[in-house]
Scaffold this active site. Structure first.
Site, short mmCIF file in Angstrom:
data_model
loop_
_atom_site.label_atom_id
_atom_site.label_comp_id
_atom_site.label_asym_id
_atom_site.label_seq_id
_atom_site.Cartn_x
_atom_site.Cartn_y
_atom_site.Cartn_z
N TYR A 141 0.85 -1.19 0.00
CA TYR A 141 0.00 0.00 0.00
C TYR A 141 0.89 1.24 0.00
CZ TYR A 141 -3.48 3.49 0.87
OH TYR A 141 -4.28 4.59 0.73
N GLN B 195 -10.70 0.72 1.11
CA GLN B 195 -11.10 -0.17 0.01
C GLN B 195 -9.90 -0.90 -0.60
OE1 GLN B 195 -11.54 3.10 0.18
NE2 GLN B 195 -11.17 4.16 -1.77
N GLU C 288 10.00 5.59 16.83
CA GLU C 288 10.12 5.09 15.46
C GLU C 288 11.51 5.45 14.90
OE1 GLU C 288 7.96 5.72 11.10
OE2 GLU C 288 7.75 7.22 12.67
N HIS C 289 11.84 6.74 14.94
CA HIS C 289 13.16 7.22 14.53
C HIS C 289 13.88 7.78 15.76
CE1 HIS C 289 10.50 7.91 10.95
NE2 HIS C 289 11.49 7.29 10.34
N GLU D 102 3.10 -35.45 30.48
CA GLU D 102 2.02 -34.58 30.02
C GLU D 102 0.74 -35.35 29.72
OE1 GLU D 102 3.34 -32.10 26.76
OE2 GLU D 102 4.39 -30.74 28.13
#
Length: 426
Positions: A124, A186, A322-323, A410
């Site tokens: 995107y 969309q 982030e930075h 187990e």
């Protein structure tokens, strides 16, 4: 920007709060659009493209002739810059290729992993307030290096139904030619569910506004994987007396101009630097075309003075930016103490915009504090690790008794029997 001097640690959490990303306000809208796309396919895509982008188009896919014509319209200088960035991004991501290594965990027991590309991925690319052709490089190049068989790219068209030429040129240069005139929720729905025109993918990559972010989170619940949680862009600068105030101000503004909900934070142990940076920010802000956007972002931003380097690093790790820019005398030593950050820029001559465009590192990074658990996009983001093992009879004879004991403890007796029956056959 709010200036804060020597805040006690009890106030740090409040100081480091991000602006509300508004996701909860848009989930219902995003969910409604996604359901419409899932039910009605292309008809819904065309409807929302007209409604939100103002583009009345007949075909969703960009034709080869449109790509060819767009490439001609990109100037030689910009093409050259994009080619430099492409080369550096390729070099950096190709270095992330790993070789298969067979590990013999004990005699006769061999284990290994094989990296396999995700077959279908969706990219995107935002194209609203800024056409992010650089993101085409950041997402498309590692997808190609990884060996993804099908790469789908969605980006919104303008009101005339055209895609920004630089986006199409970058996609063509990278080798991505399945491009769709789709933006917003969309586009995410189309790649998640598939329609008559748009194929579904296994994983979706790329940044976007809060509607895109909400849509990615919703489809990731059961339909498709996504690269990471994301939100508004952000930067934190750690600076001491060796930092250049003008450089620091420029880095703060480079993130502030991304969007009104972006956040920038300067943390220093030198009170005088804050005043110098404040003056520079005001001065440089006046020359920016996106001045109003940056001004709004600065309202959510901070200039903070702490007592020492240790506190600065501690605050950084709490924020998980982030930075992160480290403009300090001992930049590498300080950076080695950083545990939570998306991408780190060291010294006075490593602007954050270098990573955004052309140094080679990837600019698709975790925001909103997710850097405490997530990596930025890299080659492994496009790969799956398939695990193998091969055990010989002698290997199982050594390993088997331990498996039997554990399985019985187990109370999974069929697990135990799968080993026992083999051991008894030897």
């Amino acid at each position: 920007m709010q200036k804060v001097l020597y805040p006690p640690k009890s106030e740090w959490s409040q100081l480091l709060e991000r602006p509300d990303n508004g996701l909860e306000d848009v989930y219902d809208t995003a969910k409604s659009i996604l359901e419409d796309v899932k039910r009605n396919g292309d008809a819904a895509l065309l409807k929302y493209t007209r409604l939100f982008d103002g583009a009345d188009i007949d075909a969703l896919q960009v034709s080869q002739s449109e790509i060819d014509e767009a490439c001609k319209r990109v100037g030689t200088e910009l093409k050259g810059a994009i080619q430099v960035a492409k080369k550096n991004i390729e070099v950096f991501h190709e270095a992330q290729i790993t070789q298969r290594e067979v590990i013999e965990t004990m005699p006769g027991v061999k284990c290994w992993q094989k990296s396999v590309a995700i077959e279908k991925v969706g990219l995107y690319i935002p194209g609203g307030s800024a056409p992010l052709f650089s993101t085409v490089l950041m997402l498309g190049i590692p997808a190609k290096i990884a060996g993804c068989k099908e790469i789908v790219l969605c980006t919104p068209a303008d009101k005339s139904g055209a895609i920004n030429p630089a986006i199409l040129y970058a996609a063509s240069l990278v080798g991505v030619n399945r491009i769709y005139k789709l933006g917003g929720v969309q586009a995410i729905g189309a790649m998640a569910y598939g329609t008559e025109s748009v194929p579904s993918v296994a994983k979706i990559f790329g940044p976007g506004n809060r509607f895109v972010t909400a849509a990615k989170q919703l489809v990731s619940l059961k339909d498709v994987a996504i690269d990471m949680p994301a939100g508004p862009s952000e930067v934190m600068v750690l600076a001491d007396e060796t930092a250049e105030a003008a450089f620091v101000a420029s880095d703060l503004l480079s993130q502030a101009e991304h969007g009104a909900d972006s956040q920038v934070i300067l943390v220093s142990n030198k009170e005088g630097l804050l005043n110098e940076v404040e003056v520079e920010v005001a001065k440089q802000l006046e020359a920016l075309p996106r001045k109003e956007i940056a001004q709004k972002a600065l309202e959510n931003s901070r200039l903070i003075v702490l007592n020492n380097e240790e506190e600065m690093v501690e605050m950084c790790n709490q924020y998980a930016p982030e930075h992160l820019i480290v403009a300090m005398r001992n930049d590498e030593l300080v950076a080695n103490k950083v545990m939570n950050a998306g991408s780190v820029f060291l010294g006075n001559y490593s602007p954050e915009s270098a990573g955004d465009y052309a140094s080679g590192t990837n600019h698709t990074l975790p925001t909103h504090g997710y850097a405490n658990a997530f990596s930025g996009v890299n080659l492994d983001s496009y790969m799956k690790k398939i695990t193998y093992q091969k055990i010989s009879a002698s290997g199982l004879s050594k390993l088997g008794p331990s498996i039997e004991i554990m399985a019985e403890a187990e109370e999974l007796m069929a697990h135990k029997n799968a080993v026992t029956i083999r051991l008894n056959s030897m």
